[in-house]
Scaffold this active site. Structure first.
Site, PDB file in Angstrom:
ATOM      1  N   HIS A   1      29.476  -2.999   5.399  1.00  0.00           N
ATOM      2  CA  HIS A   1      29.572  -4.459   5.390  1.00  0.00           C
ATOM      3  C   HIS A   1      31.019  -4.933   5.565  1.00  0.00           C
ATOM      4  O   HIS A   1      31.263  -6.111   5.840  1.00  0.00           O
ATOM      5  CB  HIS A   1      28.998  -5.006   4.080  1.00  0.00           C
TER       6      HIS A   1
ATOM      7  N   ASP B   1      28.703  -7.660   9.827  1.00  0.00           N
ATOM      8  CA  ASP B   1      28.099  -8.756   9.063  1.00  0.00           C
ATOM      9  C   ASP B   1      26.581  -8.598   9.022  1.00  0.00           C
ATOM     10  O   ASP B   1      25.988  -7.914   9.869  1.00  0.00           O
ATOM     11  CB  ASP B   1      28.450 -10.104   9.692  1.00  0.00           C
TER      12      ASP B   1
END
Length: 420
Positions: A391, A395
């Site tokens: 992450h 995204d």
């Protein structure tokens, strides 16, 4: 004349290995280029061959010892006659890491006579499975290199053979006294302690490092496999006749991943320090089961390969993983990983990223489930997909988009042909 057998060069940045298994015992005749030992590195098993014809002499190190590149591990006596009695191995002279060597070493494997009279040696992993199922290894046909037994050979035999009587334990297990209000233990209970292989330790360390470093998250979707199954059934015979290889599902998913990576390049990128490295090529790491554990060879330039090229490469990796002949350079440099837990029956899982990569696609088993199509409940062959990603770089929107692109390409394979 005595000839020293040394640890060969193991590859870039690899300076040591573990003596996993002796393939020849002292006193046995050996030929030039015949494997006499198996070394375990951080990535693969490497066989050490005899440099000359002769008789196996001293085994300078024991199974489980750590050895450096160019260290002497054995002596070959040229021109000597083979002896029927094996001489004991001498103490370790080249092992490093005395703290590790102080742990109890795995006992040397005993020779097993196969039907053709050729003595074979069981690896520790194979020996454990043989003992677990109480099988007679001399009655099992080996498919490994030079006819050696693999773990898969024993597991297959366990399904088809009637197990032999399990060997009695050397010493009885200590009695366990349980409180009256607790639980009772009846019968004999056994434990076995086995030193972790170098490969297993490396895998464990890398997986834990991935969890500690990456901000890992997993997103899921499901895919209707009807179109791919229909295409495969329609063309599999022609495909195999033309290309000499079976048409599987992995080539569809590899092609779909390449297509999706063009729309979401972050999935094929990685973080190096304070920089993000984007790539215009896709090298797909494919998880393959091997006797020593899971290995991940790389399909280079998957974006340029045909379906047949991908299938041939993966099939070759699978065969050589079982034989233990994969090369270390074939494990390096992947940019994205596909792991198919469905071949083992997995319904759903959250795969772990293979550092320094930023994403891994998990495939699972296909099963018929009720779904709604055009207002009607129908049965369709469905598969769950899982994308684990870093992450820090990818995204949530990008991860979901990538997985949706995979789903669209699999449910409508024509997209793979027209690059849509």
């Amino acid at each position: 004349m005595a000839t020293e057998v040394k640890v060969p060069t193991l590859g870039e940045s690899i300076t040591e290995a573990t003596l996993g298994q002796w393939l020849k015992a002292p006193g046995e005749a050996v030929k030039a280029d015949e494997p006499i030992a198996s070394l375990e590195t951080d990535k693969v098993a490497v066989e050490v061959n005899s440099p000359v014809d002769g008789v196996m002499g001293e085994q300078v190190v024991a199974e489980g010892d750590t050895v450096l590149v160019d260290a002497v591990i054995a002596i070959i006596n040229e021109g000597a006659a083979a002896s029927t009695a094996a001489t004991p191995a001498v103490a370790d002279r080249n092992a490093v890491g005395q703290a590790e060597a102080a742990a109890p070493a795995e006992p040397a494997s005993a020779p097993v006579e196969e039907d053709d009279g050729d003595p074979k040696t069981l690896s520790p992993a194979v020996r454990r499975v043989v003992l677990e199922y109480g099988l007679d290894p001399s009655k099992i046909k080996g498919t490994g290199k030079d006819g050696r037994l693999t773990k898969d050979d024993v597991l297959l035999a366990a399904k088809t053979q009637k197990p032999a009587a399990a060997p009695a334990a050397a010493t009885p297990a200590p009695a366990v006294s349980a409180p009256a209000a607790s639980f009772a233990v009846s019968g004999e209970r056994k434990e076995e302690r086995v030193r972790m292989t170098r490969l297993r330790k490396t895998v464990a360390a890398r997986l834990k490092d991935a969890q500690n470093t990456a901000a890992m998250l997993t997103t899921y979707n499901d895919v209707d496999m009807t179109a791919v199954i229909d295409a495969r059934n329609r063309y599999k015979d022609l495909f195999e006749k033309k290309h000499g290889i079976r048409l599987g599902f992995m080539s569809f998913f590899a092609k779909a991943a390449v297509l999706a990576a063009r729309d979401v390049p972050a999935v094929n990128a990685s973080i190096e320090g304070d920089e993000i490295v984007y790539r215009d090529y896709v090298d797909i790491s494919v998880a393959v089961s091997a006797p020593q554990g899971l290995v991940v060879p790389v399909v280079r330039d998957a974006d340029k390969l045909s379906f047949a090229g991908i299938e041939k490469t993966i099939a070759d990796f699978g065969r050589r993983a079982k034989d233990g002949t994969l090369k270390m350079e074939e494990m390096k440099g992947g940019t994205f990983t596909i792991s198919n837990g469905g071949v083992f029956g997995s319904l759903l899982s959250s795969p772990i990223i293979n550092p320094p990569q930023s994403a891994v696609l998990g495939l699972h088993r296909i099963e018929e489930r009720p779904v709604v199509r055009d207002g009607q409940i129908v049965a369709r062959p469905m598969m769950y997909l899982a994308l684990s990603y870093d992450h820090r770089l990818i995204d949530g929107r990008e991860a979901v988009t990538f997985l949706v692109r995979i789903k669209e390409a699999i449910e409508d394979p024509t997209r793979l042909l027209i690059d849509l």
